[in-house]
Design an enzyme around this catalytic site. Structure first.
Site, PDB file in Angstrom:
ATOM      1  N   SER A 139      -9.685  55.811  62.371  1.00 26.12           N
ATOM      2  CA  SER A 139      -8.550  55.659  61.469  1.00 26.12           C
ATOM      3  C   SER A 139      -7.739  54.462  61.946  1.00 26.12           C
ATOM      4  O   SER A 139      -7.635  54.231  63.159  1.00 26.12           O
ATOM      5  CB  SER A 139      -7.672  56.916  61.532  1.00 26.12           C
ATOM      6  OG  SER A 139      -6.389  56.642  61.004  1.00 26.12           O
TER       7      SER A 139
ATOM      8  N   GLY B 130     -13.795  56.929  51.747  1.00 24.61           N
ATOM      9  CA  GLY B 130     -14.203  57.709  52.914  1.00 24.61           C
ATOM     10  C   GLY B 130     -13.926  59.195  52.713  1.00 24.61           C
ATOM     11  O   GLY B 130     -12.908  59.568  52.120  1.00 24.61           O
TER      12      GLY B 130
ATOM     13  N   GLN C 274       2.619  54.709  48.113  1.00 24.24           N
ATOM     14  CA  GLN C 274       2.053  55.941  48.667  1.00 24.24           C
ATOM     15  C   GLN C 274       2.655  56.316  50.019  1.00 24.24           C
ATOM     16  O   GLN C 274       2.209  57.289  50.625  1.00 24.24           O
ATOM     17  CB  GLN C 274       0.529  55.832  48.754  1.00 24.24           C
ATOM     18  CG  GLN C 274       0.004  54.886  49.817  1.00 24.24           C
ATOM     19  CD  GLN C 274      -1.503  54.677  49.688  1.00 24.24           C
ATOM     20  OE1 GLN C 274      -1.972  54.019  48.772  1.00 24.24           O
ATOM     21  NE2 GLN C 274      -2.257  55.262  50.611  1.00 24.24           N
TER      22      GLN C 274
ATOM     23  N   GLN D 264      -7.729  62.955  49.118  1.00 22.61           N
ATOM     24  CA  GLN D 264      -7.642  61.715  48.329  1.00 22.61           C
ATOM     25  C   GLN D 264      -8.892  61.542  47.465  1.00 22.61           C
ATOM     26  O   GLN D 264      -8.806  61.220  46.272  1.00 22.61           O
ATOM     27  CB  GLN D 264      -7.484  60.523  49.272  1.00 22.61           C
ATOM     28  CG  GLN D 264      -7.684  59.165  48.607  1.00 22.61           C
ATOM     29  CD  GLN D 264      -7.325  58.022  49.518  1.00 22.61           C
ATOM     30  OE1 GLN D 264      -6.160  57.766  49.751  1.00 22.61           O
ATOM     31  NE2 GLN D 264      -8.308  57.310  50.041  1.00 22.61           N
TER      32      GLN D 264
ATOM     33  N   ARG E 272      -4.733  54.392  62.021  1.00 22.08           N
ATOM     34  CA  ARG E 272      -3.582  54.944  62.755  1.00 22.08           C
ATOM     35  C   ARG E 272      -3.936  55.289  64.200  1.00 22.08           C
ATOM     36  O   ARG E 272      -3.030  55.500  65.007  1.00 22.08           O
ATOM     37  CB  ARG E 272      -3.017  56.154  62.016  1.00 22.08           C
ATOM     38  CG  ARG E 272      -2.363  55.740  60.696  1.00 22.08           C
ATOM     39  CD  ARG E 272      -1.574  56.844  60.035  1.00 22.08           C
ATOM     40  NE  ARG E 272      -0.739  56.328  58.956  1.00 22.08           N
ATOM     41  CZ  ARG E 272      -1.060  56.353  57.667  1.00 22.08           C
ATOM     42  NH1 ARG E 272      -2.210  56.867  57.281  1.00 22.08           N
ATOM     43  NH2 ARG E 272      -0.243  55.843  56.758  1.00 22.08           N
TER      44      ARG E 272
ATOM     45  N   LEU F 258      -9.017  46.880  59.307  1.00 25.43           N
ATOM     46  CA  LEU F 258     -10.323  47.513  59.121  1.00 25.43           C
ATOM     47  C   LEU F 258     -10.988  47.865  60.447  1.00 25.43           C
ATOM     48  O   LEU F 258     -10.869  47.145  61.432  1.00 25.43           O
ATOM     49  CB  LEU F 258     -11.230  46.569  58.324  1.00 25.43           C
ATOM     50  CG  LEU F 258     -10.644  46.115  56.974  1.00 25.43           C
ATOM     51  CD1 LEU F 258     -11.644  45.220  56.251  1.00 25.43           C
ATOM     52  CD2 LEU F 258     -10.262  47.292  56.096  1.00 25.43           C
TER      53      LEU F 258
ATOM     54  N   GLY G  98     -15.322  52.347  60.349  1.00 25.32           N
ATOM     55  CA  GLY G  98     -15.391  53.276  59.212  1.00 25.32           C
ATOM     56  C   GLY G  98     -15.339  52.516  57.888  1.00 25.32           C
ATOM     57  O   GLY G  98     -16.152  52.749  56.978  1.00 25.32           O
ATOM     58  N   HIS G  99     -14.395  51.583  57.778  1.00 27.32           N
ATOM     59  CA  HIS G  99     -14.315  50.775  56.548  1.00 27.32           C
ATOM     60  C   HIS G  99     -15.598  49.973  56.338  1.00 27.32           C
ATOM     61  O   HIS G  99     -16.084  49.830  55.218  1.00 27.32           O
ATOM     62  CB  HIS G  99     -13.149  49.786  56.634  1.00 27.32           C
ATOM     63  CG  HIS G  99     -11.798  50.406  56.681  1.00 27.32           C
ATOM     64  ND1 HIS G  99     -11.025  50.395  57.812  1.00 27.32           N
ATOM     65  CD2 HIS G  99     -11.076  51.045  55.735  1.00 27.32           C
ATOM     66  CE1 HIS G  99      -9.867  50.990  57.561  1.00 27.32           C
ATOM     67  NE2 HIS G  99      -9.872  51.402  56.314  1.00 27.32           N
TER      68      HIS G  99
ATOM     69  N   GLY H 241      -6.470  47.569  54.634  1.00 26.44           N
ATOM     70  CA  GLY H 241      -6.658  46.599  55.710  1.00 26.44           C
ATOM     71  C   GLY H 241      -6.671  47.249  57.079  1.00 26.44           C
ATOM     72  O   GLY H 241      -6.862  48.458  57.205  1.00 26.44           O
TER      73      GLY H 241
HETATM   74  O1  PAF Z   1      -7.453  55.215  51.696  1.00 29.43           O
HETATM   75  C1  PAF Z   1      -6.707  54.199  51.641  1.00 29.43           C
HETATM   76  O2  PAF Z   1      -6.760  53.284  52.463  1.00 29.43           O
HETATM   77  C2  PAF Z   1      -5.687  54.103  50.528  1.00 29.43           C
HETATM   78  O3  PAF Z   1      -5.117  55.344  50.242  1.00 29.43           O
HETATM   79  C3  PAF Z   1      -6.244  53.457  49.244  1.00 29.43           C
HETATM   80  C4  PAF Z   1      -7.350  54.296  48.622  1.00 29.43           C
HETATM   81  C5  PAF Z   1      -6.744  52.068  49.563  1.00 29.43           C
HETATM   82  C6  PAF Z   1      -5.139  53.315  48.194  1.00 29.43           C
HETATM   83  O4  PAF Z   1      -4.094  52.512  48.648  1.00 29.43           O
END
Ligand code: PAF
Length: 276
Positions: free
Chosen positions: A181, A143, A57, A149, A183, A29, A32-33, A27
């Protein structure tokens, strides 16, 4: 666009869909998303975006609690971007019991971000495996900004035989080069101005390696020094080969330079492909 919170309801909604592409997100967003959603639309008739801030995570003391939850705005943006289904489960829906069964990520996930965020890739791999089992997508789009990842997820799909095509989508950047990002929203205006230094250092390494330099250690050390003198706390700046995410050997030509560093309380990551 349908907003669905329950696994059973999602499965019923997707039952008749001939092709489904999944964009997993946490979320908050940004463009990029939305570019991942557009890419997903090129691979399937039905695009599902999942929104779930995955506690597994985040390391203890990480930003799980302050991670922005902006479901309403996210849904409006996804609707405009042509997404068909938003899957936004709560924690009780995705983790109705303690998630004792976890995915052990490959050895290559223990370095770089894995070294600084213990358990992070285990949490990512576990939730992505669950999402694949719930959504059963034909394609999933991630991404390339989260390079390691993407590497772990490709290994997950190969080693656990998921019938899912993984698409890595280009990083979307601000005009000055800063990778988008969620963040970035944590940055003060001074930090935002300074934030491009990470990308600038990676670009310098890319340019030098592409013009023949092979003193990788010295190049990375220079970048770390530049960031540190500007007040950053650097987790790593490193060159790897793309095939195994291993330190480059003499025959490796497809490389990637990756960096992760803290500016104030915000950790930024970035990477650039290099053709050596
Ligand atoms: O890249 C992300 O936003 C997260 O690591 C993901 C792939 C949604 C897993 O929670």
């Amino acid at each position: 666009m349908d907003l669905i919170h329950r696994v059973a309801e999602l499965r019923a909604r997707l039952a008749g869909e001939p092709s489904v592409a999944l964009v997993p997100t946490m979320g908050n967003l940004h463009a990029g998303h939305l570019s991942l959603v557009a890419e997903a639309g090129r691979h399937a008739g039905c695009v599902v975006t999942s929104i779930f801030v995955n506690r597994l995570q985040f390391e203890p003391g990480g930003d799980f609690d302050r991670y922005p939850r902006t479901l309403e705005g996210d849904c409006a943006a996804l609707d405009r971007a042509g997404c068909q289904v938003v899957f936004a489960p709560d924690e009780a829906e995705l983790y109705p019991e303690p998630q004792e069964i976890r995915i052990v990520p490959p050895e290559s996930a223990r370095q770089l971000c894995g070294d600084f965020r213990p358990g992070h890739f285990e949490g990512v791999a576990t939730v992505v495996a669950k999402l694949f089992n719930i959504v059963a997508p034909h394609t999933a789009v991630f991404g390339r900004k989260d390079y390691q990842q993407l590497f772990v997820i490709r290994a997950l799909v190969r080693q656990l035989n998921y019938p899912v095509a993984i698409v890595g989508a280009e990083t979307v950047r601000e005009p000055d080069g800063l990778a988008l990002s969620s963040r970035n929203g944590y940055l003060s205006s001074e930090e935002r101005t300074e934030a491009v230094r990470l990308n600038r250092n990676l670009r310098r390494i890319k340019d030098l390696v592409e013009s023949g330099r092979r003193d990788f250690g010295a190049l990375c050390a220079f970048a770390i020094k530049d960031l540190t003198s500007a007040g950053w706390r650097v987790d790593y700046v490193a060159l790897r080969n793309q095939s195994g995410l291993a330190p480059p050997g003499p025959g490796d030509r497809d490389l990637v330079v990756l960096g992760a560093a803290w500016i104030g309380k915000t950790r930024l990551i970035d990477n650039l492909d290099i053709r050596a």
